[in-house]
Design an enzyme around this catalytic site. Structure first.
Site, PDB file in Angstrom:
ATOM      1  N   ALA A   2      12.565   1.758  -5.596  1.00 16.42           N
ATOM      2  CA  ALA A   2      13.130   1.007  -4.505  1.00 16.42           C
ATOM      3  C   ALA A   2      12.122   1.132  -2.845  1.00 16.42           C
ATOM      4  CB  ALA A   2      14.411   1.189  -4.262  1.00 16.42           C
ATOM      5  N   CYS A   3      12.018   0.075  -2.604  1.00 11.88           N
ATOM      6  CA  CYS A   3      11.147   0.202  -1.192  1.00 11.88           C
ATOM      7  C   CYS A   3      11.210  -0.895  -0.298  1.00 11.88           C
ATOM      8  CB  CYS A   3       9.522   0.307  -1.572  1.00 11.88           C
ATOM      9  SG  CYS A   3       9.002   1.586  -2.755  1.00 11.88           S
ATOM     10  N   THR A   4      10.877  -0.994   0.892  1.00  7.77           N
ATOM     11  CA  THR A   4      10.733  -2.038   1.618  1.00  7.77           C
ATOM     12  C   THR A   4       9.406  -2.019   2.526  1.00  7.77           C
ATOM     13  OG1 THR A   4      13.129  -1.830   1.869  1.00  7.77           O
ATOM     14  CG2 THR A   4      12.008  -3.350   3.513  1.00  7.77           C
ATOM     15  N   GLU A  95       5.464  -1.966  -4.026  1.00  5.04           N
ATOM     16  CA  GLU A  95       6.961  -2.530  -3.739  1.00  5.04           C
ATOM     17  C   GLU A  95       7.302  -2.955  -5.153  1.00  5.04           C
ATOM     18  OE1 GLU A  95      10.084  -3.633  -1.218  1.00  5.04           O
ATOM     19  OE2 GLU A  95       8.346  -2.697  -0.456  1.00  5.04           O
TER      20      GLU A  95
END
Length: 524
Positions: A2-4, A95
Site C-alpha cells: 500500500a502506498c500513495t 505504487e
C-alpha cells in the site's frame, strides 16, 4: 504494498522543479523497517536474482551511482524503493495498483511456480520463475538511465521480456519531465508524461484516465506503451470507449458524431485506461478513491469536492488523474498532502466532526503503517553538483518531518542509514519516528503543538542549510561537490537529530503526564 503517490510538473511547482513523491506503507499487521543507502557502481550486481520470483537477469556493466531506501532486513529482497542517480534522474517504485478480471485473464501475471516432484524421477516439473516486481525495479532500472524517458523505455522492455507478478505504477523524473508508467497484466504497460502545469494523485488504483494510442505508436511525445497494446486490447475486447474522442475533450461536450469525425480527421485514438484496465470495486470506494479526493480537496480547494449533490465526492470513480492546481505547489504542500487524515471532514479519525460511524470509515493517507516518505526534487536553477534533493521522513507522516538530503554523494548520514530490523533505538531516525508516533497518537490533541513546532523547525532549518550548501558548491565540479555535499548532509542530519530528540522528550513527557494511572498528589 500500500502506498500513495503525488507528482508535480515543473510549471506547477513553486520553483520550476520536477517533484515526484511517494509514501511506502507496510501491509496491514506489520511494519517494514527502512533505511537509506547509496549504491556505488562497484556494489551494483552484474547478475541479479529476485528473492521473491527467482527471475535471473544479467545487468549492464556500466551502472551509475544512486541513492535508495532499502529494507533494513534483506531476507525478503532489496526493495530499493526510491532514489536519484548521478545523472539527476529520479525514480520511485512502486505504487501497487488494482486491475480487473478481463485484463488478468487476457495477460495473466507471471508468478513463481515451484518445482513438482523430485528431479530425475518421472513426472518431475522444474521450477518456473516469476516476473519482476516492486522488490526489483529500482535496482534493475535506475542505475542505467539518463532521462525519465529512458526509464520508461528500459522498464517497459524488461516487463515485455520477463513479465511481472503484480500490478504497479512507477514514476520517473529528470529536470524537464515526469513520466508515469502503469503495468497492465503480466507483460503489457502504458506510460504518460505528466503535463508540466499539473499535479497527479495516485492512491493504489490504476489511475491514467486518458490515453492517446496514436501518439504512443507514433511520436511518443506524451504517451508510450508496449508494442502490441492496441492489438491485444482489440483481441480481448478491453476498450470500453463508446465513441472516439480527441485528446483533452470533455466526455459530454460534443455529439457522438462530432467526436468520431474529429478523431478520424486528426488520427488520434483516445481511450480511458482506467475503464479498460482498472477497477471500481466497493473496496476502492473506502480504501483508494477517498485518498485521491482528499488530495484534490487540498490542492484545488475550490473544485466543488464537498458538494453533496456533485459528482466529485470521496467515492467517485471519475476523479481526475491530473489537474492544474490553484496555486503553485511547494515541498510543504507535498508533505501535508501525503500526511492527510481527512482534516476538516466527518471522516477524520482524530476529529470532532461527524460521528463514530463516519470517523475512520475511509483509509487515511497519513496512516500508522507509513514506512517512509521520499520527495525527489530536481531543481533546474541549482548548481549542477547539487541539483537533486531527496527529502526523507520515516514512520507515520502525521507525526514526522521532511529533511532534505543531497543525492550527489557517495554515502549518507548514519542517523538515516543505521536502521536494524527488530532492534529499537533512538540512535536511528526510523525507530525514533516510530516511537514518537505511538506516543503522540495516544494524546493527539495535547501533542499536536509539539509536532507542529518540530515540523516547522526541521523544514525551515533544512531550507536554510540547503541554501548554504548551494552557495558552497556553486563553482565546484560535480565530482568535487560530492564531498562538500556529504558534509552538508551531516549538518542536516545533526540538526534533524537534535530536533527529533527534543520532540521525543516533549511527547514522552506530555503523554506520560496524561496516563490513565496519573494521580495529582505527590509523596510526602
Amino acid at each position: 504494498m500500500a502506498c500513495t503517490t503525488i507528482l508535480v510538473g515543473k510549471n506547477a511547482s513553486y520553483d520550476g522543479s520536477t517533484i515526484i513523491a511517494r509514501n511506502e506503507d507496510s501491509p496491514a499487521g506489520q511494519f517494514t523497517a527502512k533505511r537509506m543507502k547509496v549504491i556505488l557502481p562497484a556494489d551494483q550486481p552484474r547478475h541479479y536474482r529476485s528473492t521473491i520470483s527467482h527471475v535471473e537477469i544479467d545487468l549492464p556493466d556500466n551502472p551509475l551511482r544512486y541513492s535508495s531506501v532499502p529494507d533494513a532486513c534483506a531476507s525478503k529482497g532489496i526493495w530499493a524503493a526510491a532514489g536519484v542517480n548521478e545523472a539527476d534522474v529520479a525514480m520511485t517504485a512502486t505504487e501497487t495498483l488494482t486491475s480487473n478480471e478481463r485484463v488478468l485473464g487476457a495477460d495473466p501475471l507471471v508468478e513463481l511456480t515451484e518445482a513438482k516432484g523430485k528431479e530425475g524421477e518421472a513426472g518431475y516439473v522444474g521450477e518456473q520463475s516469476g516476473g519482476i516486481g516492486e522488490e526489483d525495479m529500482v535496482t534493475l532500472v535506475l542505475p542505467y538511465i539518463r532521462s525519465a524517458r529512458e526509464g520508461v523505455k528500459r522498464l517497459g522492455s524488461l516487463l515485455e521480456a520477463y513479465g511481472t507478478y503484480e500490478m504497479n505504477g512507477i514514476a520517473f523524473s529528470d529536470v524537464d519531465e515526469i513520466w508515469w508508467l502503469e503495468t497492465v497484466g503480466g507483460h503489457h504497460w502504458i506510460a504518460r508524461r505528466v503535463p508540466d502545469d499539473c499535479y497527479v494523485t495516485m492512491p493504489n488504483q490504476l489511475g491514467i484516465d486518458e490515453f492517446d494510442l496514436a501518439d504512443a505508436r507514433g511520436k511518443r511525445s506524451e504517451f508510450m506503451c508496449s508494442a502490441d497494446l492496441e492489438a491485444w486490447m482489440g483481441e480481448h475486447h478491453l476498450d470500453l470507449t463508446i465513441t472516439a474522442r480527441t485528446a483533452g475533450e470533455a466526455k459530454d461536450s460534443k455529439t457522438d458524431a462530432a467526436r468520431s469525425s474529429e478523431a478520424g480527421a486528426t488520427g488520434t485514438r483516445i481511450f480511458n485506461p482506467r475503464d479498460a484496465f482498472g477497477s471500481h470495486s466497493d473496496a476502492d470506494h473506502v480504501y483508494n478513491t477517498p485518498r485521491a479526493w482528499s488530495m484534490h480537496r487540498y490542492l484545488a480547494p475550490h473544485g466543488g469536492w464537498d458538494d453533496p449533490v456533485g459528482a466529485l465526492g470521496p467515492e467517485s470513480d471519475d476523479l481526475p488523474w491530473c489537474r492544474t492546481p490553484e496555486r503553485k505547489l511547494t515541498i510543504e504542500d507535498v508533505k501535508y498532502t501525503l500526511s492527510l487524515h481527512y482534516q476538516g471532514t466527518p471522516f477524520d479519525p482524530y476529529g470532532r466532526l461527524g460521528s463514530d460511524s463516519t470517523r475512520g470509515i475511509y483509509r487515511p493517507i497519513g496512516i500508522n503503517r507509513n514506512n517512509f516518505l521520499a520527495v525527489l526534487q530536481i531543481r533546474p536553477y541549482a548548481p549542477a553538483g547539487s541539483r537533486a534533493l531527496q527529502w526523507m521522513a520515516f514512520g507515520s507522516n502525521i507525526f514526522n518531518a521532511l529533511v532534505p538530503l543531497f543525492a550527489n554523494v557517495n554515502e549518507l548520514p548514519e542517523y538515516l542509514s543505521n536502521t536494524e530490523e527488530g532492534r529499537v533505538s533512538t540512535e536511528s531516525l526510523y525507530w525514533a519516528s516510530r516511537l514518537i508516533a505511538a506516543l503522540a497518537d495516544a494524546q493527539f490533541s495535547l501533542n499536536t503543538a509539539h509536532i507542529e513546532r518540530y515540523q516547522l523547525a526541521v523544514g525551515s532549518k533544512g531550507h536554510a542549510l540547503v541554501a548554504k550548501a548551494d552557495r558552497e558548491v556553486a563553482k565546484l565540479t560535480r565530482a568535487d561537490a560530492a564531498a562538500r555535499l556529504a558534509t552538508a548532509n551531516e549538518r542536516l542530519a545533526a540538526m534533524l537529530r537534535d530536533e527529533t530528540d527534543r520532540l521525543l522528550f516533549n511527547v514522552l513527557f506530555t503523554t506520560s503526564e496524561n496516563m490513565r494511572n496519573a494521580y495529582s498528589r505527590s509523596d510526602g
